[in-house]
Motif scaffolding. Structure first.
Motif, PDB file in Angstrom:
ATOM      1  N   GLN A  48     -49.191  -2.458 -10.463  1.00  0.00           N
ATOM      2  CA  GLN A  48     -49.059  -3.015 -11.696  1.00  0.00           C
ATOM      3  C   GLN A  48     -50.404  -3.496 -11.933  1.00  0.00           C
ATOM      4  N   ALA A  49     -50.934  -3.243 -13.342  1.00  0.00           N
ATOM      5  CA  ALA A  49     -52.150  -3.620 -13.740  1.00  0.00           C
ATOM      6  C   ALA A  49     -52.036  -5.227 -14.084  1.00  0.00           C
ATOM      7  N   THR A  69     -55.887   2.084 -14.642  1.00  0.00           N
ATOM      8  CA  THR A  69     -54.970   2.141 -15.731  1.00  0.00           C
ATOM      9  C   THR A  69     -56.078   2.692 -16.961  1.00  0.00           C
ATOM     10  N   LEU A 121     -49.531   1.010 -23.749  1.00  0.00           N
ATOM     11  CA  LEU A 121     -49.263   0.123 -22.723  1.00  0.00           C
ATOM     12  C   LEU A 121     -48.199  -0.963 -22.928  1.00  0.00           C
ATOM     13  N   ASP A 139     -48.438  -2.274 -18.004  1.00  0.00           N
ATOM     14  CA  ASP A 139     -48.147  -1.028 -17.439  1.00  0.00           C
ATOM     15  C   ASP A 139     -48.038  -0.029 -18.598  1.00  0.00           C
ATOM     16  N   ASP A 140     -48.799   1.191 -17.950  1.00  0.00           N
ATOM     17  CA  ASP A 140     -49.072   2.252 -18.566  1.00  0.00           C
ATOM     18  C   ASP A 140     -47.876   3.457 -18.996  1.00  0.00           C
TER      19      ASP A 140
END
Length: 878
Positions: A48-49, A69, A121, A139-140
């Protein structure tokens, strides 16, 4: 401490090339806090980014997943930290977070990636525990968003199809069977808007007769994943239409199981199917009931596909057996080649016909007249054959060819006179030799004579009418006298039939026989029957005959007169219809006993009359046996109603006589000691010393008076009691008593109605008549309720003066009727049972009778005085 700080800074710089990217700190920047280091450690290797910014929206740290991402390198991402548009986005995210309630805040953000594509996003903002940083977890969801957009477009497209479809499209909850979606076509087809049905059970508007069947279909469809059903559904106007639903199991976006139904109106198709079914059943019935044999044959194998019941019966084969028979194998060898050629020609022309011999199952041959026609079903050629059994016709033709002369010999040898008459020429064209033998007439006597020349003049009209009947109806008969050659007459019975000769001309064929002796015997038999009928009708007993079905076939005149029914009302009715319910079991038992044993002893039972009366009859019967079986039963019944009534009356009078003799013998002997006792009790009651027992004395004196009263009534039953008869009118006695009777009635709030008719004088004892009337009236008043009315009436009926006293009480039970007038019989709680017995004694001394009629509406006592008695006594005295 200093060493520890230095070590930490080195560690931070060392991680610059690892998965966590730190922005370098200078004097103008703050160093990362422990909370940030903790988060960085947690999300170092996370997919997760992660992004950490400080309060001025500057990037503090990012993880490798954020690079992946956005598609930027670390150096490129460092430069983005200087972009004002990006800072504005971060500032807006932080401001939104600060203005919302405490906790996480989820949102979506659209941003351009490095390659220019739009990225969608989804982010979540969280503030660090020390308040220095904002953590943004990214999250993408670009692919998910695109998929949802496509799904929405797809759903909109399919919903547009569903909303505009002609068929009904429905989504139903598989567990509750309730509607979740209905297409607008429901309102057009059923009258209900989708909103009216959403949430309701799909069986609610289904025809009650279809629910169980469709419910089973639904369960089968849930197990199989698909299904189909036909049912009737109610429209909003209350009418029903036929629907066909095709269903399939689907899953919605939440993973829930639903039933998708596509439903079509098949009412017209159902009507057509019903009409087709009715038509097929009608034609099937016609075919199955046809008198001719009907077969459907395969044109390739020449094996039958169908035969009707007539052909089954004709050939002896069952339908199943006949399916494996090659038709040509059963054709007679001499006819086979001819018929095979005819069939082949018929296949070209489409039809054929022929006569041939065909072997039955039992091996015998019959002649068939067959008509065939080629028909097509499902593209396959078939023969439809209509066959008729002409064996009799063929046999007749054959016999006719070889036996004309034989039949002529038979006709000439017959005991019947056979002749043929031509209506056109009005002359005989044939007569057999019996005519010569029986009538003595020669050809010269017959030729040229009119048909009715030899008929007796008195029978001429009847013979002409019979001949006209033959010409109009084709046949007729007549009995008439025919003259012989010697001038005498004999009775003949002639039967005529209209025939057509080979030339097509109409002729009349006569068969005649001499019935003179038969008529004489018939006349004698008729005379005997009339005599027997008259004898039976004049019997003084009831005589009737019933058959094995217990229904009447004959009743004599006495039966009709006694019961009051007409002959038509009785003939054909069951004998049990004329038996009261109380005697029905007895009569059935005796009837069955006679049926098994032939005869039964004499027994008695009651019979219902048309006017409701019941007669008591003594019955004796015997079976009518013919050819060893019982054809019926004849019954002789004697009416003993009056005899039994007289016997009962004599028994009652004998009882009264016995009681009267007892009363005359001991009445005075009992009264004398009672008088002595009463006297001493009166003396003792006047003694002052015994005054305290005065109440006992009074009670004993009252009881002695009551006993004396009973003895007085008892003495009145004496047979030899003297009566003082005078020429009196019964109406005068009633009128004198009326005030006294009315007073008795008014005391108990009851009423008395007088209906006195014109009646002659009678020889009466005034005192006994008063006692008779008072006893009957007081009995009637005691039987009635408050407010009811008792009716006293007199009338002259035939040779009797009738005194009638009718109350409105509850009536007397029928089982008590025979005991009425018996001494000491009473239904009252305080009665002596002598009042009504005295009335019967008084009536007997006046040569009168008492009749009783009682029901739930009341009781009527009628005292009947004979008028002739007065005239006879007056003649005797004067």
């Amino acid at each position: 401490m200093a060493g520890k700080t230095e070590s930490t800074e080195k560690s931070t710089k060392a991680n610059t090339n690892s998965e966590i990217f730190f922005y370098p700190d200078d004097e103008s920047r703050e160093t990362p806090g422990d909370s940030l280091r903790l988060m960085l450690g947690a999300f170092k290797h996370s997919s997760q980014a992660f992004l950490a910014v400080n309060k001025d929206t500057s990037f503090k740290a990012v993880n490798q997943a954020l690079f992946n991402t956005l598609g930027y390198s670390r150096q490129e991402l460092r430069l983005l930290n200087e972009r004002k548009d990006l800072k504005a986005i971060i500032s807006a995210i932080i401001a939104e977070y600060e203005n919302s309630r405490p906790g996480k805040k989820k949102n979506k953000l659209k941003i351009a990636g490095k390659n220019g594509e739009d990225l969608m996003l989804k982010y979540v903002v969280k503030r660090s525990s020390d308040g220095r940083y904002y953590y943004i977890f990214v999250d993408d969801i670009s692919e998910q968003e695109q998929a949802e957009i496509k799904l929405r477009k797809s759903e909109e497209r399919y919903r547009l199809i569903a909303d505009n479809a002609f068929d009904l499209i429905t989504l139903i909850d598989s567990r509750t069977h309730c509607y979740r979606y209905l297409s607008p076509s429901h309102q057009r087809m059923l009258g209900y808007s989708p909103e009216e049905l959403i949430g309701k059970n799909c069986f609610e508007h289904m025809h009650p007769y279809d629910r169980i069947r469709v419910s089973k279909k639904l369960e089968e469809g849930l197990n199989a994943g698909y299904g189909r059903a036909q049912y009737r559904s109610a429209k909003k106007d209350g009418s029903y239409i036929w629907l066909e639903a095709i269903g399939r199991i689907i899953w919605n976006q939440h993973g829930e199981e639903e039933i998708l139904l596509v439903t079509r109106d098949i009412s017209d198709r159902k009507k057509a199917e019903e009409a087709l079914k009715s038509s097929e059943e009608r034609y099937r019935y016609i075919v199955d009931s046809a008198a001719d044999g009907i077969t459907v044959v395969d044109c390739d194998s020449y094996r039958p596909k169908y035969i009707n019941p007539t052909l089954e019966k004709m050939l002896g084969y069952s339908s199943k057996e006949y399916r494996y028979v090659n038709l040509f194998d059963r054709v007679h060898p001499e006819d086979r080649e001819r018929i095979f050629k005819a069939v082949k020609e018929g296949e070209k022309t489409g039809e054929n016909s022929g006569e041939f011999r065909y072997r039955k199952k039992d091996g015998n041959y019959i002649w068939l007249d067959n008509n065939g026609k080629v028909i097509y079903r499902d593209g396959q050629a078939e023969w439809l054959c209509i066959s008729r059994d002409i064996s009799d016709r063929k046999q007749a033709e054959e016999d006719l060819r070889y036996s004309e002369e034989r039949y002529r010999i038979i006709a000439d040898s017959s005991f019947l006179m056979i002749s043929i008459f031509c209506p056109d020429s009005m002359q005989y064209i044939y007569w057999n030799s019996t005519v010569y033998k029986m009538l003595g007439l020669t050809a010269e006597d017959i030729l040229g004579r009119d048909l009715f020349y030899w008929i007796h003049p008195e029978d001429h009209a009847r013979a002409c009418s019979a001949f006209q009947e033959v010409l109009e109806n084709g046949e007729g008969s007549c009995e008439c006298r025919h003259q012989r050659k010697d001038g005498s007459y004999i009775w003949i019975e002639a039967q005529g039939k209209l025939i057509r000769n080979p030339a097509g001309k109409l002729e009349v064929l006569f068969f005649s026989r001499d019935v003179s002796e038969l008529r004489e015997a018939r006349d004698k038999l008729q005379c005997q029957l009339e005599e027997q009928q008259e004898l039976i009708n004049n019997l003084n007993e009831l005589f009737y005959i019933y058959g094995p079905d217990f229904r009447l076939r004959f009743v004599n005149r006495k039966t009709i007169e006694s019961l009051g029914y007409s002959r038509e009302e009785m003939i054909g009715k069951s004998i049990f219809d004329f038996v009261p319910a109380e005697d029905l079991e007895l009569v059935k038992a005796r009837v069955l006993e006679r049926e098994h044993w032939g005869e039964v002893k004499t027994y008695e039972h009651r019979v219902l009359c048309r006017d409701g009366r019941e007669l008591l009859v003594r019955v004796k019967g015997s079976s009518i046996i013919k050819d060893g079986s019982v054809k019926g039963v004849q019954i002789l019944a004697e009416d003993i109603t009056e005899q039994r009534r007289i016997e009962k009356e004599m028994l009652r009078l004998a009882q009264l006589q016995t009681v009267g003799e007892m009363a005359a013998g001991i009445g005075h002997e009992v009264r004398n000691p009672m008088t002595t006792i009463k006297g001493f009790l009166q003396l003792m009651s006047q003694d002052t010393e015994l005054s305290k027992y005065q109440a006992y004395f009074d009670t004993m004196l009252e009881e002695l008076d009551r006993a004396n009263s009973i003895i007085s009534e008892f003495l009145s039953l004496a047979k030899n009691k003297m009566v003082n008869l005078h020429n009196l009118n019964l109406n005068d006695i009633i009128t004198q008593l009326y005030p006294l009777l009315l007073a008795d009635a008014m005391i108990s709030d009851k009423y008395i109605l007088l209906e006195l008719g014109e009646i002659p004088n009678l020889l009466l004892d005034d005192k006994e008549m008063r006692q008779l009337i008072i006893n009957l009236v007081r009995n009637g008043l005691e039987a009635m309720e408050t407010g009811q009315t008792l009716e006293i009436s007199t009338r002259l009926e035939a040779d009797e003066v009738i005194l009638s006293i009718k109350d409105q009480g509850k009536g007397i039970e029928k089982s008590h009727w025979e005991k009425l007038g018996t001494p000491f019989f009473t239904t009252k709680d305080d009665g002596t049972g002598l009042g009504l017995a005295i009335c019967y004694s008084i009536a007997r001394r006046h040569n009168a009778s008492i009749r009783v009629d009682s029901s739930s509406l009341g009781t009527t006592f009628e005292v009947c005085f004979e008028v002739d008695m007065l005239e006879g006594i007056l003649k005797f005295q004067f």
